[in-house]
Design a protein around this motif. Structure first.
Motif, mmCIF file in Angstrom:
data_model
loop_
_atom_site.group_PDB
_atom_site.id
_atom_site.type_symbol
_atom_site.label_atom_id
_atom_site.label_comp_id
_atom_site.label_asym_id
_atom_site.label_seq_id
_atom_site.Cartn_x
_atom_site.Cartn_y
_atom_site.Cartn_z
ATOM 1 N N GLU A 97 40.670 11.684 -30.477
ATOM 2 C CA GLU A 97 39.540 11.777 -29.557
ATOM 3 C C GLU A 97 39.814 10.996 -28.275
ATOM 4 O OE1 GLU A 97 35.709 12.182 -32.534
ATOM 5 O OE2 GLU A 97 36.562 10.193 -32.178
ATOM 6 N N LEU A 98 40.447 9.836 -28.423
ATOM 7 C CA LEU A 98 40.754 8.995 -27.272
ATOM 8 C C LEU A 98 41.743 9.699 -26.336
ATOM 9 C CD1 LEU A 98 40.255 6.149 -26.077
ATOM 10 C CD2 LEU A 98 42.310 5.428 -27.261
ATOM 11 N N ILE A 99 42.812 10.251 -26.886
ATOM 12 C CA ILE A 99 43.812 10.946 -26.066
ATOM 13 C C ILE A 99 43.205 12.212 -25.445
ATOM 14 C CG2 ILE A 99 45.985 12.224 -26.161
ATOM 15 C CD1 ILE A 99 46.936 10.128 -28.222
ATOM 16 N N GLY A 100 42.428 12.944 -26.227
ATOM 17 C CA GLY A 100 41.769 14.138 -25.691
ATOM 18 C C GLY A 100 40.828 13.815 -24.544
ATOM 19 N N SER A 101 40.068 12.739 -24.688
ATOM 20 C CA SER A 101 39.164 12.328 -23.622
ATOM 21 C C SER A 101 39.928 11.871 -22.385
ATOM 22 C CB SER A 101 38.257 11.184 -24.099
ATOM 23 O OG SER A 101 37.355 11.652 -25.057
ATOM 24 N N GLY A 102 41.028 11.170 -22.610
ATOM 25 C CA GLY A 102 41.843 10.713 -21.485
ATOM 26 C C GLY A 102 42.449 11.877 -20.720
ATOM 27 N N LEU A 103 42.978 12.862 -21.440
ATOM 28 C CA LEU A 103 43.552 14.043 -20.785
ATOM 29 C C LEU A 103 42.489 14.847 -20.045
ATOM 30 C CD1 LEU A 103 46.088 15.324 -23.462
ATOM 31 C CD2 LEU A 103 46.618 14.424 -21.195
ATOM 32 N N ALA A 104 41.336 15.029 -20.690
ATOM 33 C CA ALA A 104 40.260 15.796 -20.055
ATOM 34 C C ALA A 104 39.753 15.079 -18.803
ATOM 35 C CB ALA A 104 39.118 16.004 -21.041
ATOM 36 N N ALA A 105 39.630 13.774 -18.873
ATOM 37 C CA ALA A 105 39.173 13.017 -17.713
ATOM 38 C C ALA A 105 40.221 13.044 -16.606
ATOM 39 C CB ALA A 105 38.865 11.581 -18.114
ATOM 40 N N ALA A 106 41.493 12.961 -16.961
ATOM 41 C CA ALA A 106 42.565 12.996 -15.959
ATOM 42 C C ALA A 106 42.602 14.349 -15.240
ATOM 43 C CB ALA A 106 43.909 12.715 -16.616
ATOM 44 N N LEU A 107 42.303 15.411 -15.959
ATOM 45 C CA LEU A 107 42.296 16.743 -15.364
ATOM 46 C C LEU A 107 40.954 17.089 -14.724
ATOM 47 C CD1 LEU A 107 44.242 18.680 -18.128
ATOM 48 C CD2 LEU A 107 45.107 17.897 -15.917
ATOM 49 N N GLY A 108 39.946 16.258 -14.960
ATOM 50 C CA GLY A 108 38.625 16.491 -14.371
ATOM 51 C C GLY A 108 37.803 17.539 -15.081
ATOM 52 N N VAL A 109 38.036 17.752 -16.353
ATOM 53 C CA VAL A 109 37.302 18.772 -17.099
ATOM 54 C C VAL A 109 36.543 18.179 -18.287
ATOM 55 C CG1 VAL A 109 38.820 20.666 -16.428
ATOM 56 C CG2 VAL A 109 39.363 19.336 -18.459
ATOM 57 N N PHE A 141 40.466 2.628 -23.055
ATOM 58 C CA PHE A 141 40.596 3.588 -21.963
ATOM 59 C C PHE A 141 41.476 3.042 -20.841
ATOM 60 C CE2 PHE A 141 36.780 5.250 -24.028
ATOM 61 C CZ PHE A 141 37.151 6.575 -24.140
ATOM 62 N N ILE A 142 41.431 1.743 -20.601
ATOM 63 C CA ILE A 142 42.301 1.139 -19.592
ATOM 64 C C ILE A 142 43.761 1.261 -20.020
ATOM 65 C CG2 ILE A 142 42.955 -1.057 -18.521
ATOM 66 C CD1 ILE A 142 39.917 -1.755 -18.589
ATOM 67 N N ALA A 143 44.041 0.930 -21.272
ATOM 68 C CA ALA A 143 45.413 1.051 -21.778
ATOM 69 C C ALA A 143 45.884 2.505 -21.718
ATOM 70 C CB ALA A 143 45.498 0.520 -23.203
ATOM 71 N N LEU A 144 45.006 3.425 -22.098
ATOM 72 C CA LEU A 144 45.343 4.848 -22.048
ATOM 73 C C LEU A 144 45.626 5.289 -20.614
ATOM 74 C CD1 LEU A 144 45.527 7.422 -23.814
ATOM 75 C CD2 LEU A 144 43.154 7.846 -23.189
ATOM 76 N N GLY A 145 44.845 4.811 -19.674
ATOM 77 C CA GLY A 145 45.059 5.144 -18.265
ATOM 78 C C GLY A 145 46.397 4.632 -17.761
ATOM 79 N N VAL A 192 49.100 4.074 -19.625
ATOM 80 C CA VAL A 192 50.144 4.883 -20.267
ATOM 81 C C VAL A 192 50.251 6.258 -19.594
ATOM 82 C CG1 VAL A 192 50.761 6.083 -22.415
ATOM 83 C CG2 VAL A 192 50.034 3.689 -22.478
ATOM 84 N N PHE A 193 49.104 6.915 -19.347
ATOM 85 C CA PHE A 193 49.129 8.217 -18.686
ATOM 86 C C PHE A 193 49.713 8.121 -17.285
ATOM 87 C CE2 PHE A 193 45.519 10.266 -21.342
ATOM 88 C CZ PHE A 193 46.453 10.714 -22.254
ATOM 89 N N THR A 194 49.393 7.063 -16.559
ATOM 90 C CA THR A 194 49.937 6.881 -15.217
ATOM 91 C C THR A 194 51.448 6.706 -15.264
ATOM 92 O OG1 THR A 194 47.843 5.889 -14.494
ATOM 93 C CG2 THR A 194 49.787 5.479 -13.117
ATOM 94 N N ALA A 195 51.934 5.917 -16.219
ATOM 95 C CA ALA A 195 53.388 5.713 -16.361
ATOM 96 C C ALA A 195 54.086 7.030 -16.706
ATOM 97 C CB ALA A 195 53.667 4.665 -17.437
ATOM 98 N N ILE A 196 53.484 7.816 -17.597
ATOM 99 C CA ILE A 196 54.055 9.113 -17.959
ATOM 100 C C ILE A 196 54.069 10.051 -16.743
ATOM 101 C CG2 ILE A 196 53.669 11.208 -19.336
ATOM 102 C CD1 ILE A 196 52.694 9.333 -21.591
#
Length: 109
Positions: A53-65, A83-87, A89-93
């Motif tokens: 759920e955390l990764i799905g929410s992070g991806l959806a928020a990053a894509l704006g959907v 969510f900060i840690a996820l952000g 990690v997503f930014t580094a990727i």
């Protein structure tokens, strides 16, 4: 005019409708305190988000959907630190992906 205003104000204060609403306001003030106690109990019992759920929410928020329902779930059940840690990690990727693509394109010259 001041005498009329004083009499009107005095009559207004004695009005049973106004007095009833004032008492209801006091009662409402007491009722408003009850949900705070209930919130603290539910705060302790709240379910944390799963990794999926955390990764799905992070991806959806990053894509704006991100849907409104999931956004509310995240705010109610998620931790800011997750969510900060996820952000981060997503930014580094994302930066790593862009650098890799740029290097592949430039090496093909």
């Amino acid at each position: 005019m001041t005498g009329e205003r004083a009499r009107s104000a005095a009559a207004h204060r004695r009005s049973p409708l106004i007095a009833g609403s004032m008492q209801a306001g006091v009662a409402e003030g007491n009722e408003k305190k009850a949900p705070v106690a209930a919130r603290s109990e539910t705060h302790q019992e709240r379910k944390t988000l799963s990794l999926r759920e955390l990764i799905g929410s992070g991806l959806a928020a990053a894509l704006g959907v991100q849907s409104g329902k999931n956004r509310e779930r995240d705010f109610n059940n998620g931790k800011a630190s997750s969510f900060i840690a996820l952000g981060i990690v997503f930014t580094a990727i994302f930066i790593g992906s862009v650098l890799t693509i740029v290097n592949l394109v430039l090496s093909g010259r």
